[in-house]
Design a protein around this motif. Structure first.
Motif, mmCIF file in Angstrom:
data_model
loop_
_atom_site.group_PDB
_atom_site.id
_atom_site.type_symbol
_atom_site.label_atom_id
_atom_site.label_comp_id
_atom_site.label_asym_id
_atom_site.label_seq_id
_atom_site.Cartn_x
_atom_site.Cartn_y
_atom_site.Cartn_z
ATOM 1 N N MET A 1 93.398 -46.453 70.562
ATOM 2 C CA MET A 1 92.738 -47.598 69.943
ATOM 3 C C MET A 1 91.994 -48.395 71.010
ATOM 4 S SD MET A 1 94.389 -50.773 67.758
ATOM 5 C CE MET A 1 94.878 -49.719 66.397
ATOM 6 N N LYS A 2 90.756 -48.802 70.695
ATOM 7 C CA LYS A 2 89.978 -49.581 71.642
ATOM 8 C C LYS A 2 90.604 -50.958 71.851
ATOM 9 C CE LYS A 2 85.587 -47.315 70.586
ATOM 10 N NZ LYS A 2 84.207 -47.489 70.087
ATOM 11 N N LYS A 3 90.494 -51.458 73.068
ATOM 12 C CA LYS A 3 91.085 -52.742 73.415
ATOM 13 C C LYS A 3 90.055 -53.853 73.231
ATOM 14 C CE LYS A 3 94.833 -50.634 74.768
ATOM 15 N NZ LYS A 3 96.060 -50.670 73.941
ATOM 16 N N ILE A 4 90.499 -54.975 72.700
ATOM 17 C CA ILE A 4 89.613 -56.111 72.489
ATOM 18 C C ILE A 4 90.237 -57.383 73.062
ATOM 19 C CG2 ILE A 4 88.666 -55.082 70.389
ATOM 20 C CD1 ILE A 4 90.329 -57.116 68.775
ATOM 21 N N THR A 5 89.444 -58.435 73.072
ATOM 22 C CA THR A 5 89.924 -59.760 73.456
ATOM 23 C C THR A 5 90.078 -60.587 72.190
ATOM 24 O OG1 THR A 5 88.823 -59.688 75.611
ATOM 25 C CG2 THR A 5 89.383 -61.864 74.738
ATOM 26 N N ILE A 6 91.244 -61.189 72.025
ATOM 27 C CA ILE A 6 91.516 -62.014 70.850
ATOM 28 C C ILE A 6 91.688 -63.458 71.297
ATOM 29 C CG2 ILE A 6 93.045 -62.414 68.885
ATOM 30 C CD1 ILE A 6 93.894 -59.471 69.105
#
Length: 230
Positions: A1-6
């Motif tokens: 799964m691609k990593k994101i900033t939350i």
């Protein structure tokens, strides 16, 4: 799964930290409680007689910033990182109503914000991070893939905070907590440097009538939707 900033922003006592911890655990992301960082600086100011009900030695605090070392250390028993100030675990001390009464004043100091924002941005270099605070989606991570803005009525938030403090054994009244919530709202939204505002691309969530499980499920769905589109 691609990593994101939350990025999770919002008013005090809306459960930002609780939600952020849930997401970080579920996604195996790094969690950063920026509010704890500002609280730690406020606690430092209180310890060194730089702030009280009738004074605030702002310039003296600015001069002392180089003496303030903040770090998060993971507590395996609790499942999240705790705040350390100059090598001391201050997680309990910074959650008191006394610190709450001063934290917005301290957070309004531009030099304090600059110091902490720089540290926060370094923490998020590799994404896979959940950060909550007041200016995460607007200042710290304006390019975050997912921005949440949390709100609830002042009365609801005051009751939650009051119940939490009562469970900890703190001797406070509901009226005192409500006044603190209202005062902090005003200071957070009216400060000159990085006031609390909703980012244009943030998703607003009013959790006045949501429980933790309902809120978590709704936001996790938002996360999955964002990941699918990148």
């Amino acid at each position: 799964m691609k990593k994101i900033t939350i990025a999770i922003d919002g008013f005090s006592s809306t459960g930002k930290s609780t939600l952020a911890k849930q997401l970080a655990k579920e996604l195996e992301y790094v969690y950063v409680d920026t509010g704890a960082m500002y609280r730690a600086v406020a606690y430092f100011a209180m310890q060194h007689n730089l702030i009280a009900a009738d004074f605030f030695k702002k310039e003296a605090l600015i001069e002392a910033l180089s003496d303030i070392k903040l770090e998060f250390r993971f507590n395996g028993d609790l499942g999240f990182a705790e705040m350390y100030l100059n090598g001391e675990n201050v997680e309990k001390q910074i959650r008191t109503i006394e610190v709450s009464n001063f934290v917005s004043q301290v957070a309004a100091v531009s030099e304090v914000r600059s110091k902490l924002v720089e540290q926060q941005q370094e923490m998020g270099t590799n994404k896979a991070i959940v950060m909550d605070g007041r200016d995460i989606g607007t200042v710290v991570f304006p390019n975050a893939e997912l921005k949440i803005f949390m709100t609830a009525s002042a009365e609801t938030r005051a009751q939650r905070r009051f119940d939490e403090l009562q469970q900890k054994g703190d001797n406070v009244t509901y009226e005192e907590v409500l006044k603190n919530v209202v005062d902090r709202d005003h200071m957070d939204t009216h400060r000159e440097d990085s006031p609390l505002i909703i980012a244009d691309d943030a998703i607003e969530i009013d959790n006045s009538y949501l429980n933790k499980e309902e809120q978590f499920a709704a936001v996790l769905e938002l996360v999955n939707d964002v990941v699918k589109t990148i």
